[in-house]
Design a protein around this motif. Sequence first.
Motif, PDB file in Angstrom:
ATOM      1  N   ALA A   1       0.861  -1.187   0.000  1.00  0.00           N
ATOM      2  CA  ALA A   1       0.000   0.000   0.000  1.00  0.00           C
ATOM      3  C   ALA A   1       0.894   1.232   0.000  1.00  0.00           C
ATOM      4  CB  ALA A   1      -0.914  -0.009   1.220  1.00  0.00           C
ATOM      5  N   VAL A   2       0.670   2.141  -0.947  1.00  0.00           N
ATOM      6  CA  VAL A   2       1.548   3.297  -1.103  1.00  0.00           C
ATOM      7  C   VAL A   2       0.739   4.533  -1.461  1.00  0.00           C
ATOM      8  CG1 VAL A   2       3.561   1.933  -1.818  1.00  0.00           C
ATOM      9  CG2 VAL A   2       1.947   2.770  -3.543  1.00  0.00           C
TER      10      VAL A   2
ATOM     11  N   ILE B   1      -1.536   8.708   8.243  1.00  0.00           N
ATOM     12  CA  ILE B   1      -1.118   7.497   7.530  1.00  0.00           C
ATOM     13  C   ILE B   1      -1.857   6.296   8.125  1.00  0.00           C
ATOM     14  CG2 ILE B   1       0.826   5.951   7.076  1.00  0.00           C
ATOM     15  CD1 ILE B   1       2.644   8.339   6.972  1.00  0.00           C
ATOM     16  N   PRO B   2      -2.481   5.452   7.299  1.00  0.00           N
ATOM     17  CA  PRO B   2      -3.224   4.294   7.815  1.00  0.00           C
ATOM     18  C   PRO B   2      -2.334   3.363   8.637  1.00  0.00           C
ATOM     19  CG  PRO B   2      -3.751   4.684   5.512  1.00  0.00           C
ATOM     20  CD  PRO B   2      -2.581   5.569   5.843  1.00  0.00           C
ATOM     21  N   ARG B   3      -2.846   2.946   9.804  1.00  0.00           N
ATOM     22  CA  ARG B   3      -2.139   1.977  10.652  1.00  0.00           C
ATOM     23  C   ARG B   3      -2.809   0.615  10.595  1.00  0.00           C
ATOM     24  NH1 ARG B   3      -2.666   3.543  16.078  1.00  0.00           N
ATOM     25  NH2 ARG B   3      -1.005   2.026  16.557  1.00  0.00           N
ATOM     26  N   PHE B   4      -4.087   0.601  10.225  1.00  0.00           N
ATOM     27  CA  PHE B   4      -4.846  -0.629  10.106  1.00  0.00           C
ATOM     28  C   PHE B   4      -5.607  -0.591   8.776  1.00  0.00           C
ATOM     29  CE2 PHE B   4      -4.511   0.408  14.610  1.00  0.00           C
ATOM     30  CZ  PHE B   4      -3.962  -0.768  15.125  1.00  0.00           C
ATOM     31  N   PRO B   5      -5.884  -1.750   8.178  1.00  0.00           N
ATOM     32  CA  PRO B   5      -6.597  -1.753   6.895  1.00  0.00           C
ATOM     33  C   PRO B   5      -7.898  -0.959   6.926  1.00  0.00           C
ATOM     34  CG  PRO B   5      -5.719  -3.930   7.346  1.00  0.00           C
ATOM     35  CD  PRO B   5      -5.480  -3.118   8.574  1.00  0.00           C
ATOM     36  N   GLN B   6      -8.611  -1.003   8.045  1.00  0.00           N
ATOM     37  CA  GLN B   6      -9.886  -0.292   8.136  1.00  0.00           C
ATOM     38  C   GLN B   6      -9.709   1.219   7.995  1.00  0.00           C
ATOM     39  OE1 GLN B   6      -8.715  -2.598  10.132  1.00  0.00           O
ATOM     40  NE2 GLN B   6     -10.274  -4.076  10.754  1.00  0.00           N
TER      41      GLN B   6
ATOM     42  N   PHE C   1       3.053   1.899   3.596  1.00  0.00           N
ATOM     43  CA  PHE C   1       2.489   1.691   4.933  1.00  0.00           C
ATOM     44  C   PHE C   1       1.696   0.390   4.936  1.00  0.00           C
ATOM     45  CE2 PHE C   1       0.453   5.029   2.474  1.00  0.00           C
ATOM     46  CZ  PHE C   1      -0.810   4.500   2.204  1.00  0.00           C
ATOM     47  N   LEU C   2       1.235  -0.008   6.112  1.00  0.00           N
ATOM     48  CA  LEU C   2       0.517  -1.281   6.312  1.00  0.00           C
ATOM     49  C   LEU C   2       1.353  -2.476   5.874  1.00  0.00           C
ATOM     50  CD1 LEU C   2      -3.089  -0.326   5.072  1.00  0.00           C
ATOM     51  CD2 LEU C   2      -2.281  -0.491   7.425  1.00  0.00           C
ATOM     52  N   GLU C   3       2.687  -2.333   5.943  1.00  0.00           N
ATOM     53  CA  GLU C   3       3.555  -3.407   5.462  1.00  0.00           C
ATOM     54  C   GLU C   3       3.360  -4.692   6.250  1.00  0.00           C
ATOM     55  OE1 GLU C   3       8.245  -4.112   4.205  1.00  0.00           O
ATOM     56  OE2 GLU C   3       7.560  -2.176   4.992  1.00  0.00           O
ATOM     57  N   ASN C   4       3.118  -4.579   7.579  1.00  0.00           N
ATOM     58  CA  ASN C   4       2.936  -5.792   8.376  1.00  0.00           C
ATOM     59  C   ASN C   4       1.576  -6.440   8.154  1.00  0.00           C
ATOM     60  OD1 ASN C   4       1.542  -3.716   9.592  1.00  0.00           O
ATOM     61  ND2 ASN C   4       2.203  -4.200  11.688  1.00  0.00           N
ATOM     62  N   TRP C   5       0.732  -5.812   7.348  1.00  0.00           N
ATOM     63  CA  TRP C   5      -0.554  -6.405   6.977  1.00  0.00           C
ATOM     64  C   TRP C   5      -0.536  -6.933   5.536  1.00  0.00           C
ATOM     65  CZ3 TRP C   5      -4.838  -7.468   9.817  1.00  0.00           C
ATOM     66  CH2 TRP C   5      -4.935  -6.891  11.092  1.00  0.00           C
ATOM     67  N   SER C   6       0.572  -6.771   4.837  1.00  0.00           N
ATOM     68  CA  SER C   6       0.622  -7.125   3.411  1.00  0.00           C
ATOM     69  C   SER C   6       0.972  -8.596   3.228  1.00  0.00           C
ATOM     70  CB  SER C   6       1.657  -6.258   2.690  1.00  0.00           C
ATOM     71  OG  SER C   6       1.317  -4.891   2.800  1.00  0.00           O
ATOM     72  N   PRO C   7       0.095  -9.370   2.602  1.00  0.00           N
ATOM     73  CA  PRO C   7       0.340 -10.811   2.460  1.00  0.00           C
ATOM     74  C   PRO C   7       1.340 -11.138   1.356  1.00  0.00           C
ATOM     75  CG  PRO C   7      -1.689 -10.212   1.346  1.00  0.00           C
ATOM     76  CD  PRO C   7      -1.189  -8.957   2.018  1.00  0.00           C
ATOM     77  N   SER C   8       1.972 -12.292   1.492  1.00  0.00           N
ATOM     78  CA  SER C   8       2.837 -12.816   0.441  1.00  0.00           C
ATOM     79  C   SER C   8       2.101 -13.926  -0.299  1.00  0.00           C
ATOM     80  CB  SER C   8       4.144 -13.361   1.041  1.00  0.00           C
ATOM     81  OG  SER C   8       4.885 -12.324   1.651  1.00  0.00           O
ATOM     82  N   PHE C   9       2.478 -14.151  -1.541  1.00  0.00           N
ATOM     83  CA  PHE C   9       1.826 -15.194  -2.344  1.00  0.00           C
ATOM     84  C   PHE C   9       2.793 -15.639  -3.438  1.00  0.00           C
ATOM     85  CE2 PHE C   9       0.617 -10.949  -3.615  1.00  0.00           C
ATOM     86  CZ  PHE C   9       0.903 -10.927  -4.963  1.00  0.00           C
ATOM     87  N   PRO C  10       2.536 -16.808  -4.062  1.00  0.00           N
ATOM     88  CA  PRO C  10       3.457 -17.332  -5.068  1.00  0.00           C
ATOM     89  C   PRO C  10       3.705 -16.336  -6.198  1.00  0.00           C
ATOM     90  CG  PRO C  10       1.851 -18.992  -4.466  1.00  0.00           C
ATOM     91  CD  PRO C  10       1.401 -17.715  -3.817  1.00  0.00           C
TER      92      PRO C  10
END
Length: 312
Positions: free
Chosen positions: A182-183, A194-199, A275-284
């Motif tokens: 998210a940028v 700056i957003p701290r949570f997805p909501q 931001f929200l890097e710790n909420w960003s999922p990884s995928f193949p």
Amino acid sequence: MAYYLTGLLILRYIMRGSEFTELRAFAAIVEEGSFIRASARLRISPPALSQTIRQLEARLGVRLLNRTTRSVAPTAAGETLFARLAVVFGELEGAVADVQAARDSPTGSLRINVPRIAAMRFIVPILGDFQRAYPDIVLTIIVDDLLTDIVEGRFDAGIRLGERLERDMVAVKLSDDLQMAAVAAPAYLKGRAIPRFPQDLHQHRCINFQWPGGGNIYRWEFSRGKRSLEIAVEGSLIVNDTELMLNAALEGAGVAYMLDYQVQPSIETGKLVRFLENWSPSFPGFYLYHPSRRHVPPALRVFIDFIRTNRE
């Protein structure tokens, strides 16, 4: 019984040069879905190709193609004939492929289906070097974001994210796992929290992404630990192209949610803030994939080796 007789008919015609040419022309029209494209592929004029098909239909005593001013499609008899031709021609091409595999410079045609984002990352950087290394391979790149069935579309291979691969495909990994990011531009964030949570994204203008082909709006996916959620973000801008989304974010149009490697250079130069890097999922990540077959065409084999050797 009908398929058996059709097979005998094909074999009988293949033994004679002119009839083989007619059958090859018919197969090319069905594969291309167009007399114009088939004539270009076969390097003959459209009138000559039409005459060839009329001769074939007259010889067989059955109509094989339905033609309109805008389209061409096989009749029921044409579908039956083409189904058997595909098998026979496949075996012939496989036999030729085995011989060509021993040559220093593979030849033939190669059709690749690839989404735009992967084309820019994996195909564009190697095109010049590949053409110089294998000048006798006719390479067709179709940029397509619609998740086309490469077997139905008669492609030799495609590139796709791992989570969207069909299970019966042979897959070659091209990249590490990916992560969403998210940028937003500093100019957009000025005076905003700056957003701290997805909501928190509900308090921002977000750039929505619509799946190509008029599909649904992408719901932003987040996860942290065992918790996962999707957010239907709000905003006055909707795009169906990630490069356009990136440029809109750089211009301060709002928050974008994209693959991390696409935005990393702009983050490093300070043009975007993540931001929200710790909420960003990884995928193949991305895979080059192709149908499982006994004979992998030499052109496809060297293309796979080349793209793996020269990938980022």
